[in-house]
Design an enzyme around this catalytic site. Structure first.
Site: not given
Ligand code: EPZ
Length: 422
Positions: A18-19, A87, A111, A116, A119, A300, A322, A392
């Site tokens: 998916k990702n 998202r 979410c 999430r 920034d 995940d 995370v 999803r």
């Molecule tokens: C991706 O989400 C995946 N989704 C998530 O999978 C996965 O859990 C995550 O990466 C971590 O591996 C997709 O690829 C579509 P992040 P993403 O930005 O990109 C914080 C699933 O079940 N953060 O690495 O949104 C955020 O709040 C999903 O398949 C900021 O603070 O994850 C989180 O605590 C769930 N500011 C941490 O970083 C930002 O600008 C990791 O988020 C961006 C993120």
């Protein structure tokens, strides 16, 4: 509806990730012409992303596991309802900003797994010359003179921010360096696709990604990599039900931390090419783990690990680093009789516990998967509402599980009543 306990036995074929699929679809917005993707998973997030692409002016044909994306003229306004429902839609910001010089996206919906923010995405795009303002609930980003390359250090290795900035940089003027980049394997899949389109990008899978902007990009074809989280989920299904089985069409090197934990729990784990065989031990041992960005243990698979921990002998300790609120499903596990205690970002699970079927509610995709695993091990019938969350990210979960011996069925909500399992 799930009838337990059952002992899973047999083989499960893993679908495309998916990702990765979602990001390859977005990367096509940077190019021109007809793209073809193979091994695309039939999941609702992919359908949603197809609608997002079409709303931007692209054409999408999705048949079986093959997708064709035709990209010509595009515009940069994403439909509010689609961004709220997924998202990952914010991933279109980078490509559209680089290609059109402007993009407007609704803020992603709240979410179920914590706050999430965006920034890190916005800081990187601003460093490349974008001006981004928030009016109401819509983010408007503009770069009338185009984006310029920059030396960007992420404050946290965000997967989405790494991909957004990497894609924007392919059409920016000059060179971009992304430091403290996320290293998830899906990002390497995106890099290969961008390279096939003519982009000059390297370093994905390491903390430093370098991109040299080019004038325009063409089209490409690719096969989506296997889904490492789906593979891990089914391996844990064999483990938690005391069964044995094989996942095939996987990339075992993408989920080594899970294989290590399963071995520490006493499981037999054999890797052979794209197949992984697992057999549950008579006595599952408790374990400890901390979730981390790749190559650490993936967040995940955290909920699914907690479900498995309910059947392990002793106290298992898990720490989530995370996401800040990824334990919502614990209340549901307790309805099955699980003995779990949460303190901040840590959870302790005592086992083994004989779980009993219950009425449950899935809050998000991976929580839903964890509830299914626990229900398979529980005595009696469980009803899991919110199955649409599971759809999803898991292709045909009930048929993949039925094929290895699970007693699982999808039923429509019928008022308050639920039909008996027969
Ligand atoms: C991706 O989400 C995946 N989704 C998530 O999978 C996965 O859990 C995550 O990466 C971590 O591996 C997709 O690829 C579509 P992040 P993403 O930005 O990109 C914080 C699933 O079940 N953060 O690495 O949104 C955020 O709040 C999903 O398949 C900021 O603070 O994850 C989180 O605590 C769930 N500011 C941490 O970083 C930002 O600008 C990791 O988020 C961006 C993120």
């Amino acid at each position: 509806m799930v009838e337990g306990p059952c002992r899973l036995q047999g083989a499960v074929q893993i679908s495309g990730a998916k990702n990765s699929a979602l990001k390859l679809m977005v990367a096509a917005l940077l190019g021109q012409g007809t793209f073809s993707l193979e091994n695309v998973p039939r999941i609702t997030d992919v359908q949603t992303m197809a609608e997002v692409l079409e709303s931007l002016g692209a054409g999408v044909v999705f048949q079986d596991h093959r997708m064709e994306i035709r990209v010509g003229a595009l515009h940069g306004r994403t439909p509010e309802h689609l961004v709220r429902s997924m998202r990952a839609s914010v991933q279109v910001m980078g490509p559209l900003l680089a290609r059109l010089g402007w993009v407007e996206v609704a803020l992603p919906g709240g979410c179920a797994i914590g706050s999430r923010p965006l920034d890190i995405h916005l800081a990187g795009l601003r460093q490349m010359g974008a001006s981004i303002t928030l009016n109401g609930s819509r983010l408007v980003a503009e770069a009338p003179r185009g984006l310029r390359g920059a030396d960007i250090t992420l404050r946290y290795p965000s997967v989405g921010a790494t991909e957004n900035i990497m894609m924007a940089a392919t059409l920016a003027k000059g060179e971009t360096v992304i430091r403290n980049a996320a290293q998830e394997p899906e990002i390497t899949d995106v890099q290969a696709f961008l390279q096939a389109m003519g982009a000059q990008v390297e370093g994905a899978g390491t903390p430093v990604i370098k991109v040299k902007g080019v004038g325009e990009l063409g089209c490409a074809q690719a096969a989506v990599m296997p889904d490492r989280i789906e593979a891990g989920t089914y391996l844990l299904g064999f483990l938690v039900t005391g069964g044995e089985g094989i996942v095939s069409k996987a990339r075992p090197e993408h989920f080594a931390p899970l294989l290590n934990v399963m071995r520490a729990m006493g499981a037999t784990v054999d890797v052979d090419g794209d197949q992984v065989y697992v057999a549950a031990p008579r006595r599952l041992r408790s374990f400890g783990l901390v979730t981390k960005p790749y190559p650490g243990f993936p967040t995940d698979l955290q909920p699914q690990m907690v479900a498995a921990a309910t059947q392990a002998h002793g106290a298992s300790e898990l720490k989530e680093t995370v996401f800040d609120q990824r334990f919502g499903y614990l209340t549901e596990l307790k309805k099955l009789g699980a003995v779990v205690r949460q303190k901040g970002q840590k959870v302790t699970v005592h086992g083994p516990v004989r779980l009993k079927g219950a009425e449950l509610k899935a809050g998000d995709l991976r929580a839903g998967a964890a509830l299914v695993l626990a229900a398979l091990a529980a005595q009696g019938t469980s009803v899991i509402r919110g199955a649409q969350h599971i759809d999803r990210g898991y292709e045909a979960m009930e048929s993949k599980l039925s094929a290895v011996g699970a007693c699982i069925r999808r039923v429509e909500e019928m008022g308050g009543s639920t039909c008996s399992m027969n």
